[in-house]
Scaffold this motif. Structure first.
Motif, PDB file in Angstrom:
ATOM      1  N   LEU A   1      20.110 -24.115 -10.748  1.00  0.00           N
ATOM      2  CA  LEU A   1      19.113 -23.589  -9.820  1.00  0.00           C
ATOM      3  C   LEU A   1      19.713 -22.332  -9.205  1.00  0.00           C
ATOM      4  CD1 LEU A   1      16.548 -24.063  -7.978  1.00  0.00           C
ATOM      5  CD2 LEU A   1      18.109 -25.240  -6.448  1.00  0.00           C
ATOM      6  N   HIS A   2      19.015 -21.205  -9.308  1.00  0.00           N
ATOM      7  CA  HIS A   2      19.481 -19.926  -8.775  1.00  0.00           C
ATOM      8  C   HIS A   2      18.491 -19.529  -7.687  1.00  0.00           C
ATOM      9  CE1 HIS A   2      20.688 -15.494  -9.843  1.00  0.00           C
ATOM     10  NE2 HIS A   2      21.215 -15.900  -8.708  1.00  0.00           N
ATOM     11  N   GLU A   3      18.975 -19.377  -6.457  1.00  0.00           N
ATOM     12  CA  GLU A   3      18.076 -19.141  -5.323  1.00  0.00           C
ATOM     13  C   GLU A   3      18.708 -18.193  -4.318  1.00  0.00           C
ATOM     14  OE1 GLU A   3      16.660 -21.832  -1.594  1.00  0.00           O
ATOM     15  OE2 GLU A   3      16.119 -22.652  -3.548  1.00  0.00           O
ATOM     16  N   ARG A   4      17.859 -17.431  -3.649  1.00  0.00           N
ATOM     17  CA  ARG A   4      18.248 -16.652  -2.470  1.00  0.00           C
ATOM     18  C   ARG A   4      17.583 -17.339  -1.287  1.00  0.00           C
ATOM     19  NH1 ARG A   4      16.405 -11.983  -3.719  1.00  0.00           N
ATOM     20  NH2 ARG A   4      18.325 -11.321  -4.724  1.00  0.00           N
ATOM     21  N   SER A   5      18.386 -17.926  -0.426  1.00  0.00           N
ATOM     22  CA  SER A   5      17.882 -18.680   0.716  1.00  0.00           C
ATOM     23  C   SER A   5      17.953 -17.843   1.984  1.00  0.00           C
ATOM     24  CB  SER A   5      18.715 -19.953   0.929  1.00  0.00           C
ATOM     25  OG  SER A   5      18.570 -20.832  -0.140  1.00  0.00           O
TER      26      SER A   5
ATOM     27  N   ASP B   1      13.560 -20.718   4.111  1.00  0.00           N
ATOM     28  CA  ASP B   1      12.937 -20.858   2.801  1.00  0.00           C
ATOM     29  C   ASP B   1      13.815 -20.180   1.769  1.00  0.00           C
ATOM     30  OD1 ASP B   1      12.448 -18.087   3.057  1.00  0.00           O
ATOM     31  OD2 ASP B   1      10.348 -18.360   3.553  1.00  0.00           O
ATOM     32  N   GLY B   2      13.385 -20.266   0.515  1.00  0.00           N
ATOM     33  CA  GLY B   2      14.163 -19.671  -0.554  1.00  0.00           C
ATOM     34  C   GLY B   2      13.278 -19.094  -1.632  1.00  0.00           C
ATOM     35  N   GLU B   3      13.857 -18.165  -2.351  1.00  0.00           N
ATOM     36  CA  GLU B   3      13.184 -17.507  -3.479  1.00  0.00           C
ATOM     37  C   GLU B   3      13.975 -17.843  -4.730  1.00  0.00           C
ATOM     38  OE1 GLU B   3      12.646 -12.893  -5.059  1.00  0.00           O
ATOM     39  OE2 GLU B   3      13.592 -13.286  -3.118  1.00  0.00           O
ATOM     40  N   PHE B   4      13.314 -18.459  -5.699  1.00  0.00           N
ATOM     41  CA  PHE B   4      13.981 -18.776  -6.964  1.00  0.00           C
ATOM     42  C   PHE B   4      14.183 -17.505  -7.749  1.00  0.00           C
ATOM     43  CE2 PHE B   4      11.859 -22.893  -6.098  1.00  0.00           C
ATOM     44  CZ  PHE B   4      13.015 -23.650  -5.970  1.00  0.00           C
TER      45      PHE B   4
END
Length: 124
Positions: free
Chosen positions: A102-106, A119-122
């Motif tokens: 899982l790769h995310e910018r939180s 929140d986060g953006e995948f």
């Protein structure tokens, strides 16, 4: 188990690292440490901690965790702001699990002085 490194990837034991955040005896001092402690909560199936550290305006009613999920490691790719001197921050990470990642910018904010997940953006 007590002398094994914390699942979050830092060299401290769970009790000395994320365990104290999960127990409520300490608060994560940075957005990155909160991110690490939330990953560890996923590993340990601690939905209560995940909900407590979720921003009130974006928090779901409940978190359903899969006991069959096998998390394999956390890699912090970038942390922007999120220190004791900031009110917001972002953490980009890759969390590996059996069969993928899982790769995310939180995004994180401070609420009443404590860091919380917004929140986060995948990412691909």
């Amino acid at each position: 188990m007590a002398d094994r490194p914390c699942p979050c990837g830092l060299p401290e034991t769970y009790e000395a690292c994320c365990g104290r955040f999960h127990a409520g005896t300490a608060a994560a001092p940075t957005a990155e440490r909160l991110m690490r402690s939330r990953y560890c909560a996923f590993v340990r199936l601690d939905s209560g901690y995940l909900l407590r550290t979720w921003h009130p305006r974006t928090r779901p009613e409940q978190v359903d965790l899969d006991p069959g999920m096998r998390w394999a490691g956390l890699e912090i790719l970038e942390a922007v702001d999120g220190s004791a001197f900031h009110s917001t921050g972002t953490v980009t990470f890759r969390a590996s699990y059996r069969g993928g990642s899982l790769h995310e910018r939180s995004r994180f904010e401070r609420v009443d002085g404590a860091w919380v997940y917004v929140d986060g953006e995948f990412l691909s």
